[in-house]
Every structure is written in C-alpha cells, then in structure tokens.
Design an enzyme around this catalytic site. Structure first.
Site, PDB file in Angstrom:
ATOM      1  CE  LYS A  19      -4.450  -1.609   1.140  1.00  0.00           C
ATOM      2  NZ  LYS A  19      -4.312  -2.936   1.788  1.00  0.00           N
ATOM      3  CD  GLU A  43     -10.676   4.766   1.574  1.00  0.00           C
ATOM      4  OE1 GLU A  43     -10.713   5.935   1.134  1.00  0.00           O
ATOM      5  OE2 GLU A  43      -9.953   3.873   1.096  1.00  0.00           O
ATOM      6  CB  SER A  48      -0.249  -8.235  -1.046  1.00  0.00           C
ATOM      7  OG  SER A  48      -1.029  -9.068  -0.209  1.00  0.00           O
TER       8      SER A  48
HETATM    9  C1  LIG Z   1      -5.158  -3.963   1.702  1.00  0.00           C
HETATM   10  C2  LIG Z   1      -4.450  -5.218   1.412  1.00  0.00           C
HETATM   11  C3  LIG Z   1      -4.874  -6.085   0.382  1.00  0.00           C
HETATM   12  C4  LIG Z   1      -6.120  -5.871  -0.412  1.00  0.00           C
HETATM   13  O1  LIG Z   1      -6.155  -4.715  -1.184  1.00  0.00           O
HETATM   14  P1  LIG Z   1      -5.904  -4.729  -2.756  1.00  0.00           P
HETATM   15  O2  LIG Z   1      -6.209  -3.338  -3.160  1.00  0.00           O
HETATM   16  O3  LIG Z   1      -6.854  -5.720  -3.352  1.00  0.00           O
HETATM   17  O4  LIG Z   1      -4.503  -5.103  -2.981  1.00  0.00           O
HETATM   18  C5  LIG Z   1      -4.114  -7.215   0.125  1.00  0.00           C
HETATM   19  N1  LIG Z   1      -3.014  -7.507   0.853  1.00  0.00           N
HETATM   20  C6  LIG Z   1      -2.592  -6.704   1.856  1.00  0.00           C
HETATM   21  C7  LIG Z   1      -1.371  -7.091   2.621  1.00  0.00           C
HETATM   22  C8  LIG Z   1      -3.285  -5.540   2.170  1.00  0.00           C
HETATM   23  O5  LIG Z   1      -2.860  -4.752   3.175  1.00  0.00           O
END
Ligand SMILES: *Cc1c(COP(=O)(O)O)cnc(C)c1O
Length: 401
Positions: free
Chosen positions: A94, A116, A381
């Site tokens: 993010k 948000e 992610s």
């Molecule tokens: C917020 C988040 C997501 C989901 O958000 P996307 O916009 O779909 O990527 C996925 N993995 C992590 C670690 C997150 O913090």
C-alpha cells in the site's frame, strides 16, 4: 512535454469495457477533472518520476526481492517465486500508492489529505507518507474496525494523523468510505487518497499506475534469474484489486502469461458469508464507479464477510471486473480455511509469515495444478504481523498444525 499513455484497457472516460466511469456528485466534478489532468501530467513528468523512484528505492526499500521458494516449489512440484511486497516499509504494497498519491497532492499544492481505511494498512501507509511530506492527515475508519485494529490506530496516531471513528451503518470500511467522500465534498481543496483500484476515474487507473512498479520489477528480476521475462502464471489476491493490478499490469498484454486472481470466499461462495464479489456480484454502482457489486435484487449492498479484513469489501475495481469478464484473468474463490492452511504451510516451509490477504493468493497453490517446468509468481502483498491475533485464535481449527 511527454504525454502519459496507460497500457491499461481503459478509455478516456475511465471505462474498462462496461465497467468504471465516474459516478460522483456535481460538486466534485471540477475537483476530479483537475485530479485527472494533474495525474496524467505528472505521470509523464521526469522530475516527478525521479523523486518518486528515489523514495521507492531509499525509503520503501525497492526493488523488493523476487524469491525462489525452493521448499515450497518442491512441495507443489513446480517453480514458485514469491514477490516480496511484505518487505516494503510499513509491511505491504500500500505504501507504493500512498507515496505516489501524496507526492502528487504536494505538487498540486494541497496541504490536507483525507483517507479511509478498513484494517488500517492503507491508513498507516497514508499517515506515513503525510508525516514524511509534512501534510495534515485525516483518516476515516469504521468504529468497529477502530476497536478490532487497535495497533494500526495507534500507529496512525503516533504518525500524527487524526483518526475519525465512523458510527454509521455496520461501522466498517464501506461506512468509512462514505464519510471520507462526504468530507471531500465539504472540503474540495483536500486531496482524497484512495487505497485500492476503486472509486471514480481516474482513481483505478492512478492507483494501478503507482502499483505497476511490482510487475515492472518482476519482469526484469525474472529475466536475470531465469533468462525469461514472462512467467507462466502470476497469482495475486484481490480485495479492491491494487496489489493484483500492480502484479498483472505489465503482463496484461502478454497473452502467454496466465493471470490468476484469488478472491475471498469466506465460509464458501454459496454460504451467504463471503466476499467473493466476482463470483456472486452483479453490475451496480459503488463508491463512484460502475462495477460488480454484492447486492440484493433491489440494489441493497450485501454485507461481505472474510476472515481477512483487507479483502472484506462488497465491490471490486472495474479493471478486475473487466479482466474477469473477458477471460483474461482466472478468478478463484479461496475460503478462509484454505487461506489459513496455506499461511501455516508457507510459514513452516519458508519461514515467512504472510498477511491473511496474501494467504488467499497462496491458497491458489492448493487449488490448482501446475506443471513441473511452470514458473509461478505469487505476489506476497504483505506480512502477517498484524494478523497474529487471528492466526493464534484459529490455529486449532486447522488440520495439520
Ligand atoms: C489492503 C491489502 C490487500 C487488499 O487490497 P488490494 O487493493 O486488493 O490489494 C491485500 N493484501 C494486503 C497485505 C493488504 O494490506
């Protein structure tokens, strides 16, 4: 001056096929078109990109490694590479978008940022970027999430952000988003940083652009590690779709690369306790964009459910609605229990504790068969520190631990 050309399948009005657009109140029209104009200008601006690239390198720690997971590869009989977004500063992808967006806000002369957040990851990333660039930061968060995610609330406060608990609706992300949009309508001079590839045009395109660094790096890292620029598969989880958009971006036009999106099935697609929007959703409008939405036949939003707070959203970015509809992506619905199993397996074979969201992408390894010479890149992610409480509470429900 260079003109920015997105390689995304998006038209000038922000449509991906029949999805996308900008369904916003009249009062925001001027604001959104100024944003669109500034984004397209700065995305092609050398000086802007130099400053952002330097921050991504020295502040975020990019490029993040592309790691060949040998033990996991052996276990599944294929070649698995993990793209380590969990190693980014603040613990997830993010920050890539938060830094790009706040830097753009600064260039536009803005001094106040609105965001948000659900689980708090986007709130922390935005508060971090604001601390770094000396911006005022207001984060809307459902009152229930404020309670459930207190470590992230404390991080945001320490970073100097004001966290506003939202008591309407069922006090989660959707309600926080409504409140952030309300603030933006009252304060059109503020800059609204959206944390995923959702919202009115140009947000889905802009957020995908700031995340596209992920697939840019995968291409060059894979080339130097294997002699091939393109893997056979790229796998990512989708909440709103930003980490998947970043991981897919530079492969969308390479048809030999199969793209696999993992959405959160919760207790099962047909259980009524799910967040698998692409499987159960229908065309509707949510938070400024036409896309697939979990809704009743008369258009009331259905509350989503997933063990993972970051995937617990009743919509999906318009890019992903389009890629799924055209068959460019294969979309799998991964249940809570498959994701939890995958999280423990990866932790114990590789020593990496993934975020619960990322565990859904890893769950795909359980659900799909890959050939021995396939190269499978899984986008990791984020890291699992924030989810330790859930992992410990649920570990006794697992088969093998
Ligand atoms: C917020 C988040 C997501 C989901 O958000 P996307 O916009 O779909 O990527 C996925 N993995 C992590 C670690 C997150 O913090």
């Amino acid at each position: 001056m260079n003109k920015f050309h997105s390689t995304l399948p998006v038209d000038a009005d922000g449509y991906y096929g029949r999805f996308g657009g900008a369904y916003i109140p009249e009062i925001l029209h001027a604001n959104v078109s100024r944003l669109s104009e500034a984004f397209h200008r700065y995305a092609a601006d050398e000086e802007f990109n130099r400053e952002l690239d330097l921050l991504l390198r020295d502040y975020v720690g990019r490029p993040t490694p592309l790691y060949r997971a040998d033990r996991l590869s052996e276990m599944y009989g294929t070649n698995i590479y993990l793209k380590r977004e969990d190693l980014c500063h603040t613990g997830a992808h993010k920050i890539n978008n938060a830094l790009g967006s706040v830097l753009l806000a600064k260039r536009m002369g803005k001094t106040r940022i609105i965001a948000e957040t659900g689980a708090g990851q986007h709130g922390v990333a935005t508060a971090t970027a604001c601390a770094l660039m000396g911006m005022e930061c207001v984060v809307y968060m459902g009152a229930l999430d404020v309670e459930r995610q207190s470590p992230n609330v404390e991080r945001m406060k320490m970073l100097g952000a004001r966290v506003v608990p939202v008591h309407s609706g069922n006090k989660t992300l959707k309600d926080a988003t409504n409140e952030a949009i309300r603030d933006w309508c009252c304060n059109p001079d503020s800059f609204y940083v959206i944390g995923s590839t959702v919202g009115p045009h140009p947000y889905p395109e802009m957020v995908a652009h700031f995340q596209s660094v992920i697939s840019r790096e995968i291409r060059s890292q894979l080339l130097s590690q294997t002699g091939r620029e393109c893997p056979d598969y790229v796998v990512a989880c989708i909440g709103g779709g930003s980490n998947a958009a970043g991981a897919f971006y530079h492969f969308i036009d390479s048809p030999e690369v199969r793209l696999v999106a993992a959405e959160a099935a919760g207790l099962g697609v047909d259980s009524g306790q799910t967040a698998a929007t692409i499987h159960v959703g229908s065309e509707g409008i949510i938070h400024g964009s036409k896309t697939l939405v979990m809704q009743t036949p008369d258009g009331q939003i259905v509350e989503p459910y997933s063990v993972s707070a970051g995937l617990d959203y009743p919509g999906i970015g318009p890019l992903h609605a389009y890629l799924a509809e055209t068959g460019r992506t294969e979309v799998l619905a991964v249940t809570d229990s498959i994701a939890l199993d995958a999280a423990f397996r990866v932790t114990r074979t590789e020593g990496i504790i993934p975020a619960l969201e990322s565990a859904h992408a890893l769950g795909v390894l359980e659900m799909k068969r890959f050939a021995p010479d396939d190269i499978v890149v899984v986008n990791l992610s984020g890291r699992g520190d924030k989810d330790m409480h859930t992992y410990m509470a649920l570990k006794d429900t697992l088969k093998n631990t």
